[in-house]
Design a protein around this motif. Structure first.
Motif, PDB file in Angstrom:
ATOM      1  N   ALA A  75      -1.511  -6.357  -1.945  1.00  0.00           N
ATOM      2  CA  ALA A  75      -1.598  -5.273  -0.972  1.00  0.00           C
ATOM      3  C   ALA A  75      -1.828  -5.856   0.413  1.00  0.00           C
ATOM      4  O   ALA A  75      -2.332  -6.971   0.572  1.00  0.00           O
ATOM      5  N   SER A  80      -5.334  -0.309   1.652  1.00  0.00           N
ATOM      6  CA  SER A  80      -3.958   0.084   1.373  1.00  0.00           C
ATOM      7  C   SER A  80      -3.838   0.760   0.013  1.00  0.00           C
ATOM      8  O   SER A  80      -4.418   0.317  -0.984  1.00  0.00           O
ATOM      9  N   GLU A  82      -0.781   1.323  -1.249  1.00  0.00           N
ATOM     10  CA  GLU A  82       0.469   0.814  -1.800  1.00  0.00           C
ATOM     11  C   GLU A  82       0.314  -0.640  -2.211  1.00  0.00           C
ATOM     12  O   GLU A  82      -0.337  -1.432  -1.526  1.00  0.00           O
ATOM     13  N   ASN A  83       0.929  -0.983  -3.326  1.00  0.00           N
ATOM     14  CA  ASN A  83       0.887  -2.350  -3.827  1.00  0.00           C
ATOM     15  C   ASN A  83       2.305  -2.901  -3.950  1.00  0.00           C
ATOM     16  O   ASN A  83       3.256  -2.156  -4.175  1.00  0.00           O
ATOM     17  N   ASP A  84       2.417  -4.221  -3.782  1.00  0.00           N
ATOM     18  CA  ASP A  84       3.667  -4.916  -4.048  1.00  0.00           C
ATOM     19  C   ASP A  84       3.533  -5.638  -5.379  1.00  0.00           C
ATOM     20  O   ASP A  84       2.629  -6.459  -5.555  1.00  0.00           O
TER      21      ASP A  84
END
Length: 377
Positions: A75, A80, A82-84
């Motif tokens: 992240a 955040s 949202e995570n990658d």
């Protein structure tokens, strides 16, 4: 930036392990050979698609298995939502593959810099004490994480260099083709040199400051750039004024022309950033030649901490900081000074064989114990 979750399958001595990391300081302890460094190596793989331990990816595959698989959830920051999701697989037969958000990445070079990370490890002393190529590789990686275009220029330059050297090795040298690659080498090489000069100018102060705070005596560290395309006075002036790419390209083309006979005799390219050197000085003397073991190790650590601070200043995304066994050979004063840098360093991963060490930090710490490829919090 931070990594929230890491999963390893058949990586080094890990059969199957999943770890949830804290956003602050993560301390990983265990005896030697248990897998502490491998956790840092796995994080580094996700960020930079390569190991800091070896150039042979297959050597990290667990014995008697066909591939390793590393997954991570990253992240931009602690808040955040949202995570990658990143996954890197190395297969003995099929090679290496990288997926970001389940989308296969065809060019690993385009991944460099998306998730910045800085590693400090005992092997880093070779950057300071070793051959010029060691310092060039460190410099190129630092710049590649800062500027994607730098990595593209570097790859283009290496291709031009390969083609030009092939002409020297040919039975009959074609001057028309050599002129083409001379221009390409000078054009791309100039952009690389300018970026390096800009880096030295902005980075040198960080390195001097960090070295001064880590050292136990008053010593002045400095960095300068030595180039094959111009003398020291010209390079020092360029560091201050940063001429445009065209001016540097013209100087490089002129020097290439002046060294044509020498290159033909040696059958290789002798002029350009692939032959330049980063000079590391201590009290105006080359630390590589005159430094003690303690000074060499302190300089290596200072370079990496300065790289982290410089990158954090230049980028919106604070890099991960990976510290592999850096405390073992530092005295109390150096350890105390190092801890000061970790107070505001974002997410940090630190390995140590000393389970009783007091890190004297105000930051919350999550401790992990590693025993033969098994991790417990």
């Amino acid at each position: 930036m931070l990594i929230r979750r890491l999963r390893l399958r058949d990586f080094r001595n890990y059969t199957d392990a999943e770890i949830q990391f804290a956003p602050g300081l993560n301390v990983i302890t265990g005896d030697n050979g248990q897998g502490k460094t491998s956790l840092l190596e796995a994080v580094y793989y996700l960020c930079l698609t390569k190991s800091f331990k070896t150039t042979e990816d297959e050597s990290a595959i667990r014995f008697n298995t066909s591939y390793f698989d590393i997954e991570g959830q990253l992240a931009r920051d602690e808040s955040s939502l949202e995570n990658d999701e990143i996954r890197l697989v190395v297969h003995r037969a099929e090679g290496k593959s990288l997926l970001v958000g389940k989308k296969r990445q065809d060019r690993f070079s385009e991944h460099i810099g998306r998730f910045p990370a800085v590693i400090s490890a005992p092997e880093d002393v070779a950057i300071v004490s070793g051959a010029p190529g060691n310092r060039r590789r460190w410099l190129d990686m630092a710049l590649s994480q800062l500027y994607p275009v730098y990595l593209k220029d570097l790859l283009d330059y290496r291709q031009a260099l390969k083609q030009r050297n092939a002409l020297f090795a040919a039975t009959f040298l074609r001057p028309d083709l050599l002129a083409v690659w001379d221009r390409e080498l000078a054009t791309v090489g100039a952009r690389i040199i300018r970026r390096r000069l800009e880096f030295v100018r902005s980075f040198a102060g960080w390195a001097a400051r960090v070295y001064g705070e880590l050292a136990v005596v008053s010593e002045q560290a400095s960095i300068s750039y030595k180039s094959t395309i111009a003398n020291a006075d010209t390079i020092n002036r360029w560091c201050e004024t940063l001429p445009d790419d065209q001016s540097i390209a013209e100087a490089m083309a002129k020097t290439i022309a002046e060294n044509r006979d020498r290159e033909m005799m040696r059958q290789t390219s002798l002029i350009g950033p692939h032959k330049d050197e980063l000079l590391l000085l201590l009290n105006d003397k080359a630390i590589r030649e005159f430094g003690s073991q303690g000074q060499l190790k302190t300089m290596a650590l200072a370079l990496k901490l300065a790289e982290f601070l410089h990158m954090a200043e230049r980028r919106e995304l604070q890099p991960l900081l990976l510290l592999d066994d850096v405390f073992s050979e530092l005295d109390w004063t150096r350890r105390h000074n190092l801890i000061r840098y970790l107070e505001n360093a974002g997410q940090v991963f630190l390995t140590s064989a000393d389970t009783e060490r007091d890190f004297e930090t105000k930051r919350p710490i999550r401790h992990f114990k590693v025993i033969n490829g098994s991790v417990s919090a």
